[in-house]
Structure formats: structure tokens, C-alpha cells
Design an enzyme around this catalytic site. Structure first.
Site, short mmCIF file in Angstrom:
data_model
loop_
_atom_site.label_atom_id
_atom_site.label_comp_id
_atom_site.label_asym_id
_atom_site.label_seq_id
_atom_site.Cartn_x
_atom_site.Cartn_y
_atom_site.Cartn_z
N GLU A 1 0.94 -1.16 0.13
CA GLU A 1 0.08 -0.06 0.12
C GLU A 1 0.82 1.27 -0.11
O GLU A 1 0.73 1.92 0.83
CB GLU A 1 -0.86 0.12 1.10
CG GLU A 1 -2.03 -1.05 1.13
CD GLU A 1 -3.11 -0.91 2.16
OE1 GLU A 1 -2.91 -0.07 3.28
OE2 GLU A 1 -3.98 -1.71 2.22
N GLU B 1 -5.39 -8.42 0.56
CA GLU B 1 -6.02 -8.15 1.89
C GLU B 1 -7.50 -7.95 1.47
O GLU B 1 -7.86 -7.29 0.69
CB GLU B 1 -5.45 -6.63 2.49
CG GLU B 1 -4.31 -6.95 3.15
CD GLU B 1 -3.70 -5.61 3.71
OE1 GLU B 1 -4.49 -4.92 4.22
OE2 GLU B 1 -2.58 -5.44 3.84
C1 BG6 Z 1 -4.47 -1.95 5.24
C2 BG6 Z 1 -2.97 -2.18 6.04
O1 BG6 Z 1 -4.44 -0.69 5.16
O2 BG6 Z 1 -5.53 -2.22 6.15
C3 BG6 Z 1 -3.04 -3.14 7.18
O3 BG6 Z 1 -2.06 -2.85 4.84
C4 BG6 Z 1 -4.20 -2.67 8.07
O4 BG6 Z 1 -1.81 -3.19 7.84
C5 BG6 Z 1 -5.54 -2.75 7.37
O5 BG6 Z 1 -4.21 -2.82 9.27
C6 BG6 Z 1 -6.82 -2.34 8.42
O6 BG6 Z 1 -6.70 -1.10 8.67
P1 BG6 Z 1 -7.12 -0.40 9.87
O7 BG6 Z 1 -6.88 0.89 10.02
O8 BG6 Z 1 -8.69 -1.06 9.94
O9 BG6 Z 1 -6.31 -1.21 10.95
#
Ligand code: BG6
Length: 476
Positions: free
Chosen positions: A168, A377
Site C-alpha cells: 500500500e 487483503e
Molecule cells: C491496510 C493495511 O491498510 O488495512 C493493514 O495494509 C491494516 O496493515 C488494514 O491493518 C486495516 O486497517 P485499519 O486501520 O482498520 O487497521
């Protein structure tokens, strides 16, 4: 589709994590200090000033975690390497003890038939490089990053087949240099574009190194992609969505896949005097690197409307999630402004729930770039409750299940999808939100007091995914 295609027989049903968010052991076995180790110590930066010193103690409990993965039937585990464990100060002598942790983790995964997916960089740059030359702000990082990557390529040659270069880039640079909510905590648009250009050069360099070393495997960046929608068919809103897609998506993906910035946006940055500096050889380097796949982190879509240049809506304030929720207006005057999509539901963290969006995302990527996709993800952050020692996270099952269906539809449309890594495997430390926002299949007894027992409890979603994997997604 009347007939949906099956998921490929070698589809990687996986799940993901990142070093800082799970490992803990922040100063053990010779590990150096990363920018995050320091940032979280500044009062008020994270929820209840929570740090990752212990996190969910994966460093000491990786065997237990891998065992749970194996029992679930997981096919792939995406994790990131902490640069500071390998080179405590960014370069120099390899810290063998730190490297050994990942050698052991990879061996453990392979012994359980779980494909390791290794992320080189998930935001934890060595503080030493930040101090020495501003980290990502200097081209000196290209050589240091390449040296770090090469060390891992050599170590894991033949063992690790899937590599993510940068996680990201769009998020860590925006949060670090535009919004000032991640280290190094700046709000400097010109620097933001320079940093991105340098990160693009780093990405291209390591991809080329990987290919020159004839590594047996695939490498690509992971991009946080939110497909941009127009609020309605008002031509001005359609144009706003085009602008947003160019400025927020193509601005990175075009560079990764074509080695070029989108024209309209680049010209606008030039007019504003904030376009990144091209030095001799940059254009050739960017064009020469070809990722083997594009990693996609998908959580939600984004809806926009026209935003006038005069008195338009600007960046706005961040909400407490660190990412903008949907209700707060924000935008770029003259291009777009974010608005609420009236057709989708929202999570308790104000993120939009839009399974069709992942299909749209994969369709757009396939049409524009013709590149295989690895979903690196996707997941739902929620407040989970333990009741009688169980976690009934039917809301998570619902979210994930709808996304799995949409992926199958995208495959039927013609997208090439290598695998699906949910976020996240165990619960983990959310960068800015402590432990209240949970994503895992496996609950971890840990909270902001950092006094939790660290006990692991599989949630209902753990068993749901086990079944999906067993049936290769055919009955989801
Ligand atoms: C992504 C990241 O942006 O979203 C992760 O790669 C992150 O590291 C995930 O934990 C969820 O984001 P958040 O802010 O809900 O923890």
C-alpha cells in the site's frame, strides 16, 4: 453468469498479517528500531497510546499460529519481514538472529504445506535511515532497499514463491506525507509526490533484481484499491469519478504496470509546481520493471461527486479510524469530492460494505492491465465479543462470504486470480486503533492495557473458512 467458473485447483486460500502488527519482541535478538517503534511513543498518536512492543506475540508463538493455520487447511500465509530485524540500522552486517526468525517461520509454513507470501515492506522502515537521509525522501533508499531485498531473495530462493514488494504505497505515503497521521508525520504535498516517485523507483528496482536473479517465483506490489464510483449520471459527477480514478488509483497502478503516470493528473501537478522530479534514467527504469502480478487490498469502494475549484472541499479532517469514514466530506478542489454512497451499508467503523466493488476492481484491472491478481487483503474490522469462550462473528462470515462470491464472479468474467488473503489471520494491532478493531479468524486475548493472556481462540469465521477451503469455494 448462468454457469460460474470454479476456483482454480491451486487457488491460494490465504490470510495475512504484517510484522509490526503481530510480532512484538520489538527489541529482541538484535532488532533495530523502526519509525513505528518511535512514533507510537509520541502521546496522542494512537488509540490509548497503544504500541506494538508485545503486539500478539507472534514472534514467540508462531508455531502455535502456524499449527492453527494448518488445522484450518490454510493454503497461503502472507506476512511481512521487519527490515530492522535483518539490518538493525538499514544496511551493513546481517543480524543473523533476526533473519533466523523468518527462516524458521518459512520452514514451519512449508512443513505444513502452507505457501509463504512474503511482503518486503509493510511500513516499518529503520529509524536509522529516517535519521540519516529522511528515509523515503531520499534516493539513497533505492540502494539500501535493494540490498535488503537481495538478502531475502538469496535466503529464500526456492522456498518463497510469492513476494510482495511494497504494501500500500498509496496509503503509507498519503498517511505519512499528506495527512500527517503516520510517521514521519508531515503534510507536504510536494514531498508526497517526490516520495512516491522514489518509492516507484524502489519498486521497479527490486522487481528487476528479482527477475535478474532468476528467482523461481512471482513478485508484485500490493495496492490499496478502492474503485471510484460516480454519485449519479450527472456528466460532472462522471468526470469527477474519472478524475478520482486517475488521481487515486491510476496514479500508482499505471506506474506499476505501464511505467507512466496518468497524463491529466501529471499535467495538473506540473501546473501546480508539485510534480515529481524525473532524473535521467527514471523513465526507462519505471518502464523496464514488469510485476508478475498485482496485489490488491480491497476493503471498500469510494463514491465521488463534482467539486468546484473555487471554494471546493479540501482534504478535511481525519476521523479516529485514521482513514476517512464515509460521512466526512473530503476531496480535491477541481477534481472530486467524496460523498456517501446511498446504496451500500456501512460497518461500525463507517467503512462501506460493497462486495460488488471487488468484482468491479478486478474487472477494471483486468481490462486495463491484463495482469494476474493476488488479493492480498480483504476483511472486516469489528468489535468482537467473547461469549462462553466463543466468538460468533457471523457479520464477518457474511462480509467475507459475499466477497468470495464476487471474486468467483470476476473469475467467471475472465479475471486471472491467483489467490485470496483475508485480513487478518489472528487479531492484531491496528496501527491507530489499538485492539478494539479486530479482523482475525483467530481471536487473541490482548487489549490496550497490553496485559492480555495472548490466548488464541478460533472464531466462528475460522471454521467457516475451513469449510470454504475444503470445498475450494464451490459451495460458498
Ligand atoms: C491496510 C493495511 O491498510 O488495512 C493493514 O495494509 C491494516 O496493515 C488494514 O491493518 C486495516 O486497517 P485499519 O486501520 O482498520 O487497521
Amino acid at each position: 453468469h448462468k454457469e460460474l467458473k470454479q476456483f482454480p485447483s491451486d487457488f491460494l486460500w490465504g490470510s495475512a498479517s504484517a510484522a509490526y502488527q503481530v510480532e512484538g519482541a520489538w527489541d529482541e535478538d538484535g532488532k533495530g528500531v523502526s519509525v513505528w517503534d518511535n512514533y507510537v511513543r509520541i502521546p496522542g498518536k494512537t488509540f490509548k497510546d497503544t504500541n506494538g512492543d508485545v503486539a500478539v506475540d507472534h514472534y514467540h508463538r508462531y508455531k502455535e499460529d502456524v499449527k492453527l493455520m494448518a488445522e484450518q487447511g490454510l493454503k497461503a500465509y502472507r506476512f511481512s519481514v521487519a527490515w530492522t530485524r535483518i539490518f538493525p540500522n538499514g544496511r551493513g552486517e546481517v543480524n543473523q538472529k533476526g533473519l533466523q526468525f523468518y527462516v524458521d517461520l518459512v520452514d514451519e509454513l512449508i512443513a505444513h504445506n502452507i505457501e509463504p507470501v512474503l511482503t518486503l515492506y509493510h511500513w516499518d522502515i529503520p529509524q536509522a535511515l529516517q535519521d540519516e537521509y529522511g528515509g523515503w525522501e531520499s534516493r539513497k533508499i533505492i540502494a539500501d532497499f535493494n540490498n535488503y531485498a537481495k538478502t531475502l531473495f538469496e535466503t529464500f530462493r526456492g522456498k518463497v514463491k510469492y513476494w510482495v514488494s511494497l504494501n500500500e504505497q498509496n496509503i503509507f505515503t498519503a498517511h505519512g506525507w499528506l495527512m500527517g497521521i503516520h510517521p514521519p508525520d508531515k503534510k507536504e504535498p510536494k514531498l508526497f509526490y517526490e516520495v512516491n516517485h522514489i518509492a516507484n523507483l524502489v519498486n521497479a528496482t527490486v522487481i528487476n533484481t528479482f527477475h535478474e536473479m532468476k528467482m523461481d517465483g512471482k513478485i508484485g506490489p500490493s495496492f490499496a484499491y478502492s474503485p471510484q464510483y460516480a454519485l449519479d449520471s450527472n456528466p460532472k459527477n462522471i468526470l469527477a469519478a474519472e478524475n478520482a480514478e486517475d488521481a487515486l488509483s491510476h496514479f500508482w497502478m499505471d506506474v506499476y504496470l505501464y511505467g507512466e503516470y496518468p497524463i491529466a493528473i501529471f499535467n495538473r501537478l506540473k501546473e501546480q509546481g508539485i510534480a515529481p522530479t524525473f532524473e535521467e534514467g527514471d523513465a526507462e527504469l519505471l518502464k523496464s520493471a514488469k510485476p508478475d502480478f498485482l496485489g490488491i487490498n480491497y476493503y471498500q469502494s469510494n463514491t465521488v461527486a463534482w467539486n468546484p475549484l473555487e471554494n471546493g472541499v479540501g482534504m478535511g479532517e481525519m476521523n479516529t479510524t485514521g482513514k476517512k469514514g464515509t460521512s466526512g466530506e473530503s476531496g480535491e478542489p477541481g477534481l472530486y469530492k467524496r460523498v456517501v454512497n446511498p446504496h451500500v451499508e456501512r460497518t461500525n467503523w463507517d467503512w462501506e460494505i460493497d462486495p460488488t466493488g471487488i468484482r468491479v476492481a478486478m474487472r477494471r484491472i483486468t481490462s486495463r492491465y491484463r495482469v494476474p491478481i493476488l488479493i492480498t487483503e480483504n476483511g472486516l474490522g469489528e468489535y468482537d465479543k467473547v461469549e462462553d469462550g466463543k466468538i460468533h462473528d457471523d457479520y464477518r462470515i457474511d462480509y467475507l462470504s459475499k466477497h468470495v462470491s464476487a471474486i468467483r464472479e470476476a473469475i467467471s468474467d475472465g479475471a486471472t486470480v491467483l489467490g485470496y488473503c483475508t485480513w487478518s489471520y489472528t487479531d492484531l494491532l491496528s496501527w491507530l486503533n489499538g485492539y478494539q478493531k479486530r479482523y482475525g479468524f483467530v481471536y487473541v486475548d490482548q487489549d490496550e492495557t497490553m496485559q492480555g493472556s495472548l490466548k488464541r481462540i478460533p472464531k466462528d469465521s475460522y471454521y467457516w473458512y475451513k469449510d470454504v477451503i475444503e470445498k475450494n469455494g464451490s459451495e460458498n
